[in-house]
Design an enzyme around this catalytic site. Structure first.
Site, mmCIF file in Angstrom:
data_model
loop_
_atom_site.group_PDB
_atom_site.id
_atom_site.type_symbol
_atom_site.label_atom_id
_atom_site.label_comp_id
_atom_site.label_asym_id
_atom_site.label_seq_id
_atom_site.Cartn_x
_atom_site.Cartn_y
_atom_site.Cartn_z
ATOM 1 N N HIS A 306 5.995 6.209 5.103
ATOM 2 C CA HIS A 306 6.109 6.608 2.967
ATOM 3 C C HIS A 306 6.736 5.186 2.599
ATOM 4 C CE1 HIS A 306 6.750 9.608 0.196
ATOM 5 N NE2 HIS A 306 5.758 9.756 0.731
ATOM 6 N N ASP A 364 1.479 14.796 5.923
ATOM 7 C CA ASP A 364 0.277 14.485 6.780
ATOM 8 C C ASP A 364 -0.430 14.472 8.322
ATOM 9 O OD1 ASP A 364 -0.623 15.347 4.231
ATOM 10 O OD2 ASP A 364 -0.609 13.133 3.657
HETATM 11 N N1 CMC Z 1 0.691 2.004 10.095
HETATM 12 C C1 CMC Z 1 0.552 0.695 10.257
HETATM 13 N N2 CMC Z 1 1.293 0.282 9.056
HETATM 14 C C2 CMC Z 1 2.302 0.533 8.481
HETATM 15 C C3 CMC Z 1 1.513 1.985 7.972
HETATM 16 C C4 CMC Z 1 0.888 2.495 9.325
HETATM 17 N N3 CMC Z 1 0.434 4.286 8.428
HETATM 18 N N4 CMC Z 1 2.125 2.088 7.498
HETATM 19 C C5 CMC Z 1 2.996 0.688 6.567
HETATM 20 N N5 CMC Z 1 2.554 -0.231 7.169
HETATM 21 C C6 CMC Z 1 3.039 -1.485 7.167
HETATM 22 C C7 CMC Z 1 2.644 -2.413 6.740
HETATM 23 O O1 CMC Z 1 1.389 -3.260 7.011
HETATM 24 C C8 CMC Z 1 3.755 -2.979 6.054
HETATM 25 O O2 CMC Z 1 3.573 -4.541 6.759
HETATM 26 P P1 CMC Z 1 4.352 -5.871 6.754
HETATM 27 O O3 CMC Z 1 5.851 -5.307 5.721
HETATM 28 O O4 CMC Z 1 4.398 -6.032 7.918
HETATM 29 O O5 CMC Z 1 3.234 -5.871 5.629
HETATM 30 C C9 CMC Z 1 4.816 -2.455 5.909
HETATM 31 O O6 CMC Z 1 4.522 -1.311 6.532
HETATM 32 C C10 CMC Z 1 5.134 -1.826 4.759
HETATM 33 O O7 CMC Z 1 4.262 -0.855 4.820
HETATM 34 P P2 CMC Z 1 2.972 -1.083 2.342
HETATM 35 O O8 CMC Z 1 2.137 -0.370 2.602
HETATM 36 O O9 CMC Z 1 3.713 -1.897 1.870
HETATM 37 O O10 CMC Z 1 4.131 0.279 2.365
HETATM 38 P P3 CMC Z 1 3.831 1.317 0.416
HETATM 39 O O11 CMC Z 1 5.804 2.258 0.390
HETATM 40 O O12 CMC Z 1 3.889 0.290 -0.196
HETATM 41 O O13 CMC Z 1 3.136 2.217 1.507
HETATM 42 C C11 CMC Z 1 2.170 4.589 2.476
HETATM 43 C C12 CMC Z 1 3.073 3.795 1.769
HETATM 44 C C13 CMC Z 1 2.280 6.055 2.646
HETATM 45 C C14 CMC Z 1 0.669 3.830 1.692
HETATM 46 C C15 CMC Z 1 1.752 3.356 3.814
HETATM 47 O O14 CMC Z 1 2.740 3.731 4.717
HETATM 48 C C16 CMC Z 1 0.248 3.815 4.586
HETATM 49 O O15 CMC Z 1 -0.772 3.647 4.622
HETATM 50 N N6 CMC Z 1 0.490 5.157 4.783
HETATM 51 C C17 CMC Z 1 -0.829 5.648 5.880
HETATM 52 C C18 CMC Z 1 -1.174 6.704 4.801
HETATM 53 C C19 CMC Z 1 -0.539 8.136 4.406
HETATM 54 O O16 CMC Z 1 -0.025 8.849 5.595
HETATM 55 N N7 CMC Z 1 -0.204 9.028 3.768
HETATM 56 C C20 CMC Z 1 0.458 10.057 3.218
HETATM 57 C C21 CMC Z 1 1.506 9.450 2.246
HETATM 58 S S1 CMC Z 1 2.472 11.171 2.493
HETATM 59 C C22 CMC Z 1 1.779 12.106 1.766
HETATM 60 C C23 CMC Z 1 2.041 12.122 0.021
HETATM 61 O O17 CMC Z 1 2.976 12.148 -0.800
HETATM 62 O O18 CMC Z 1 1.061 11.216 -0.323
#
Ligand code: CMC
Length: 429
Positions: A306, A364
């Site tokens: 998140h 989720d």
């Molecule tokens: N599985 C594997 N690696 C992950 C994941 C994951 N679910 N989420 C983040 N990472 C890694 C990512 O690859 C990155 O690694 P690095 O620093 O080595 O490049 C690091 O963690 C930080 O991730 P980010 O994408 O920069 O973080 P963000 O804050 O931009 O993204 C997120 C947040 C929710 C989009 C992401 O965690 C994700 O894609 N999760 C899966 C989708 C999900 O479950 N979404 C629902 C969110 S909660 C409901 C809502 O309110 O919408």
């Protein structure tokens, strides 16, 4: 009022920037005059360090894993309150008295029907359309059916639009579902509460009686409550940005629904259950953990991670407990998907990749298991999120409209394209 300043040095110039202390959370530096005074922009793709507005609705402490609506913790609201009471709290700022709640519930209940001509609108979609596609279109079309509540400068019209959207969203979602499975639309019933009415509109058929299972309606209500608002997330920010141009509320909420659909946001609940089903058995968990960690594989563990929570998402805790309760009460023993989810969670939390990046289960991760046990197909998971979040979008929209600082949203950019050059005729290229 600023009680502190931050000094920014650009070359020989020192700029004093006002700093505000919020009632909770980190201090905020006001950069609104930065371009005028310093001729520079700030750069923050994804708004990771930028507050786009001030708000009194919802507060998240991502390190503690705390979520408060108007100061009340989400776990207390989920266990002791119910969705429409939480709607009142989000919209009007305080918990209602018994009389206020009765009046609010009756106003919502009396707006659940859709304009009959809107049924023709549903019928224009292909039967195999995703219900989110149908909802985006139908909610956008509400501005063509409810002209008398589109003047955003009129507080009364704003109030009517708010009630209409909260009241009609379950009807629209249920009809979108009925349409895709080829069953007749089921009209709302005013003697049922919000969650029970939604379940009936989804699962009843005219050919036989349908009694709403109170266990399921309580679980449904809790899912609505847990998704009601989440401060300036992507879809809420979309609603605020759309609304900043003065667009009508139905158009703005349709924009929010479109944004919510993406798998990084509300679409993650569908993607998560599909991932758990694909994993199928606990012995395949290591393979999926390895894929999630592999930089060359776009796969991510859905329902994990998140932007704000760097600790347990408090909604996930309640959802996990609810999943256990609902499956138990429905007599579903040894649900293989729940088993995979629990073992996957444990395996991820024991792995330094996830703990070092502070990736925990989000709302989720367990919600789909409950929704599936209730009988919903995965394509309905995100529409249910949209129904729940409507009140959050509207509360934030209402707050924004009366904010004297409100301006059209217009971000700037770091331009890296070509500089001025002359047009070249096609035969010379
Ligand atoms: N599985 C594997 N690696 C992950 C994941 C994951 N679910 N989420 C983040 N990472 C890694 C990512 O690859 C990155 O690694 P690095 O620093 O080595 O490049 C690091 O963690 C930080 O991730 P980010 O994408 O920069 O973080 P963000 O804050 O931009 O993204 C997120 C947040 C929710 C989009 C992401 O965690 C994700 O894609 N999760 C899966 C989708 C999900 O479950 N979404 C629902 C969110 S909660 C409901 C809502 O309110 O919408």
């Amino acid at each position: 009022m600023a009680d502190k300043t931050a000094t920014l040095t650009i070359g020989d110039t020192n700029l004093e920037l006002p700093m505000y202390s919020p009632s909770a959370g980190p201090d905020v530096i006001d950069i609104t005059k930065l371009y005028a005074q310093g001729n520079v922009f700030t750069y923050d793709p994804g708004f990771t360090s930028t507050a786009s507005c001030d708000s009194t609705i919802t507060f998240i402490d991502g390190d503690k894993g705390e979520l408060l609506h108007r100061g009340y913790p989400i776990d207390q609201l989920a266990s002791d309150s119910h969705y429409l009471e939480v709607c009142y709290l989000l919209l009007y700022g305080e918990l209602p008295s018994a009389a206020q709640l009765e009046d609010f519930e009756s106003r919502v209940t009396n707006h659940t029907m859709l304009h009959e001509q809107m049924m023709n609108f549903f019928r224009g979609f292909r039967r195999d359309a995703h219900p989110m596609a149908v909802m985006t279109g139908v909610v956008g079309a509400m501005s063509a059916f409810y002209h008398d509540s589109t003047d955003i400068s009129d507080p009364w019209q704003r109030e009517v639009a708010s009630i209409r959207l909260i009241a009609k969203m379950p009807t629209i979602a249920a009809m979108a579902y009925k349409y895709t499975i080829g069953q007749p639309f089921v009209y709302p019933r005013n003697d049922l509460d919000y969650a029970a009415n939604f379940l009936r509109m989804c699962f009843a058929v005219p050919a036989e009686d349908y009694q709403v299972n109170p266990i399921l309606s309580r679980a449904m209500d809790r899912i609505f409550t847990l998704h009601a608002d989440h401060e300036q997330n992507a879809s809420t920010s979309t609603v605020r940005l759309a609304s900043s141009s003065g667009a009508n509320p139905f158009a703005c909420i349709a924009a929010g629904i479109a944004c919510l659909w993406g798998p990084a946001h509300g679409g993650a609940n569908q993607a998560c259950l599909e991932m758990l089903q694909e994993i199928g058995t606990p012995d395949r968990i290591p393979e999926y953990i390895a894929r999630a960690k592999d930089k060359d594989d776009p796969f991510r563990l859905m329902g994990f991670g998140h932007r704000v929570y760097k600790n347990f998402d408090p909604r996930a805790k309640v959802m996990k407990q609810s999943a256990d309760e609902v499956l138990d009460l429905l007599g579903i023993e040894n649900n293989p998907v729940l088993q995979v989810a629990k073992e996957l969670e444990a395996a991820a939390l024991a792995d330094p990749y996830f703990t070092e990046k502070k990736l925990f289960p989000n709302v989720d991760f367990y919600s789909g298991i409950i929704l599936e046990a209730m009988g919903f197909p995965t394509s309905m998971f995100t529409p249910i999120f949209a129904v729940s979040r409507t009140v959050g979008w509207i509360s934030q929209w209402k707050e924004m409209i009366v904010d004297p600082k409100m301006k059209i949203g217009r971000p700037r950019q770091l331009y890296m394209g070509a500089t001025l050059r002359d047009y070249v005729d096609i035969e010379k290229r």
